[in-house]
Structure formats: structure tokens, C-alpha cells
Design an enzyme around this catalytic site. Sequence first.
Site, PDB file in Angstrom:
ATOM      1  N   PRO A  76      23.199  62.229 -22.086  1.00 11.45           N
ATOM      2  CG  PRO A  76      21.715  62.661 -23.816  1.00 11.45           C
ATOM      3  CD  PRO A  76      21.785  61.724 -22.660  1.00 11.45           C
ATOM      4  CE1 TYR A  88      24.571  72.954 -21.328  1.00 10.44           C
ATOM      5  CE2 TYR A  88      23.185  70.877 -20.944  1.00 10.44           C
ATOM      6  CZ  TYR A  88      24.430  71.411 -21.597  1.00 10.44           C
ATOM      7  OH  TYR A  88      25.242  70.894 -22.424  1.00 10.44           O
ATOM      8  CG  HIS A 105      29.081  77.840 -28.225  1.00  6.78           C
ATOM      9  ND1 HIS A 105      27.587  77.563 -27.795  1.00  6.78           N
ATOM     10  CD2 HIS A 105      28.736  78.605 -29.408  1.00  6.78           C
ATOM     11  CE1 HIS A 105      26.675  77.770 -28.766  1.00  6.78           C
ATOM     12  NE2 HIS A 105      27.381  78.600 -29.420  1.00  6.78           N
TER      13      HIS A 105
END
Length: 426
Positions: free
Chosen positions: A328, A236, A107
Amino acid sequence: MADATPHDATPHDATPHDATGHRTAPRGTAPRATARRTTVGIVGGGPAGLLLARLLHRAGVDCVVLESRERAYVEQRQRAGILEQGTVDALRESGAADRLDREGIVHEGIELRWERRGHRIDFPELTGGRKVWVYAQTEVVRDLIALQLADGPPLLFGATVREITGADTDRPVIHYRHEGRERTLECDYVVGCDGFHGVTRAAIPEKHRVSHERVYPYSWLGILADVPPSCDELIYAHSRRGFALHSMRSATVSRLYLQVPNDTDPAEWPDERIWDELDARFAVDGEWKLRRGPITSKAVLPMRSHVTEPMRWGRVFLAGDAAHIVPPTGAKGLNLAASDVIVLARALAHLQRTGDTDLLAAYSDTCLRRVWRAEHFSWFMTTTLHTDPQQSEFQTRLQLSQLGRIASSPHAAAELAENYAGLPIG
Ligand code: FAS
Ligand code: PHB
């Protein structure tokens, strides 16, 4: 503080022996007998312990890994998904990256999403070429276990460590239970890779141990779904309803998370409710659509930041979650564990080659600089993207301003990209 400088040790021949003094099982099989002495005793067979064992084995430093759980349990624990360049480099150097190089997904960026808009962070452009790999922690652990059982060093499953004695002597001893019997492993050095709930941290006397802790007022509900990802890179998402993350495990399996209140019971979240809430949080102008599919696992993950200092006491070292925990959101947990053991393996190999303990003496300070950088970045990503139900509109506007700044300033974007893709180790 007791003399914490490890005494010079010319590592002895630590070929593991069973109770009758014979060499343990030949290469190619897990040892039936149990080791009694080794150079480096490693507590815990998660990513930190297994990668450390692999790096030490490649450097010719004897070690033994003691893991309390059974192999199947360790290999199926759903956890991290993103590997930094430094972690991938270490897995390659230790001969453990063949499947990662075949099946891992490279990525080169992530998307931030807020108020129905998206903005891509381009890692190579902003960091001079760094990128990340999507390759689940379960696969890293599977690869390292398979290699260790085939090629050594000894890896004992079902071996529960009770305590470490003699931390500030030149012969620390690991006391553990295996196959129904109490046993001991005498070491030159002990490394606690036994995670946040392990026992090794207690080897540092309480009056010399400092813990820094922050518990967040929300958790993650993590799901695995048998549906192709709805995006090529991770998304996100900030939303007033709460944070959401779209990750993946392969071209056919998606991994997603959504912010939920602490102590949420996954049973309160039937599949339909999860997909509806994710749809609302990922909402964006344009054609993008969230694909739905059968959810095959659900789990709630609390979020905390934690650091224990120092990360060494005498001849006992802490690495990975045994020493620190990050929320995380920054994808740092597994990678921070890897950087600890890369630093430690270099120091132990240096000692073996030269008899010089200077890198070992610097271990804690070297690691803590990186740990605190990762703690800050994980805290930044978490508090910028999550909506605390108690937060004020003022705080929400600050979050939106920060996200707007990242979208409009290559400097602000580069700061995020450098931290996410991983800073150089050591
Ligand atoms: P681990 O906890 O992985 O391994 C410790 C090992 O020690 C375990 O196998 C345990 O059985 C063993 N052990 C414990 N006590 C013992 C004893 N007394 N004797 C012998 N063995 C003992 N990080 C991310 O980057 N992204 C994520 O999405 C993410 N999700 C996570 C979800 C969960 C539920 C958890 C708990 C963590 C998550 N993390 C994530 C962080 C995670 O990946 C850790 O950083 C990583 O597992 C750290 O690896 P270790 O330090 O090896 O610790
Ligand atoms: C995951 O794929 O499990 C994952 C990815 C990025 C994160 C956290 C978890 O920040």
C-alpha cells in the site's frame, strides 16, 4: 490454450428471475428472490465489483453482484484512503460521487521526510494539474452499495460463490450458496472481483495460469485515532527505525501506519508506545509536532506484490485484488482495481453496442501494462522508504541518495508525482 476469445454474444434479456421464473424484486429493494441468469455475473462486492456493476448498469448491461459477507462487514473494512483522478472521474460518471465531492479532501501533494528534513512533492506543478482525493474506501463502498440497493442492479449479500464452471464455453455458470441453498447463475460473462482470497482465479486452469509474487520482510501496523491530523497533506517518512506514514480520514480523524516486523501482534503496541515510535520516526527540524489522541483501531497488514496472468480465460475475467496485489505504500490497490473495471466496463458496453469483441479480447494485455507499472511504483516506494532490519548501511545510503535526488531534480520528482497521482487509463 483453449479458445479464449469470447464467442460473439448478443446479450440476452437477462432480467434476473427467481426460481419460479418471476422477475425478482422491483427497483428500490434488494432482490428477495435470487437471479438465475444475467449477462455479467460479478463475484465480490468490494470496490471493484461494485464500481463495475455501477458502470455496467449505467451502460444498460445487465449484471448481478454476489457478495459473501453481510453489508455491515463490507462497509466497515478499513482499507485504502487515496483516490486518483481517474477513480474520482469514474465515480462521478457513474453518479456515485455526490458525497465524495462534498466530504472528500483534495490533496495537491505529499511530503517525503528523512534525516530530520522534509520535501514536498507538488502534484499539479509536476503533472500538469493532476491531484488526489482523501476519501476512505469504506466511504466509496458505502456510497456504491446505497446506490445499487436503491437503483439496481441486483446485489446479494451472504451469497458465497463456490466455483465457476464452463469458463471456456459461451455460458459460464457461477455456483453459489445463498440463504441456506445451493444455487446457480448462468452468465454470458463472469468477472472475479473476489479479492486475493477469492475463488474465481481458480477458473483459469493451473497449467495456463502464471503467478508472480514477492512477500516483503516487514508489515504495517495501521491505526485510526480520534485526533485532528498533524499535517495538511500525507507525510511518508524514511527512518533507520523503520517507515511511518501520516494519513487522515477527516479533520478530526487521523490514519497512521508504522513499519513493524511480520507476524507482529497489535497487542504488543499499547497507544503510548505507538505514539512514541511515530514521534521518533517523524522527527524533523523546526516547529512541527505530532498530535496524540485515543487510538480507536489497530491492525497489522502484511505486504506483498502479486500478479496473476492472464487476467482472462474464455468468458471469465479477473479484476482488482483477484488479479493483483500491491504493497500500500504507493496508494495503488484500490485505484488499480478501479482502472481494471473501467477498462472492462468500456469493453462490455462496446460489445453491447456493436457486437464487437475486440476490446474484450485486449482486456488482459491492456490492464497488465498498467498493473506492472503500478507494481513497479509500489515496489519502488516500499523499498526506498522502508528499512529492512537486515539491510546494510550501503543499502541505506542508496535510499538516502534516491530521496536526495527526488528533492533536487524536478525530473525525478515528476516521475514520482505522475505515478502517485495516477497515469491515464486505457
Ligand atoms: P476486495 O478484497 O476489497 O473485495 C473482494 C470482495 O469479494 C470482498 O467483499 C469479499 O468478501 C468478496 N468475496 C471473496 N470471496 C468471495 C466468494 N467466494 N463469494 C462471494 N464474494 C466473495 N490499498 C490502498 O491503496 N491503500 C491502503 O492503505 C490499503 N490498505 C489495505 C489494507 C488491507 C487489510 C487490505 C486487505 C488491503 C488494503 N489495500 C489498500 C488494498 C485494498 O484497498 C484493495 O486494493 C481493494 O480492496 C481491492 O478491491 P477489490 O478488488 O474489490 O477486492
Ligand atoms: C490511507 O490513508 O489509508 C493510505 C494513504 C496512502 C497510502 C496508504 C494508505 O499509501
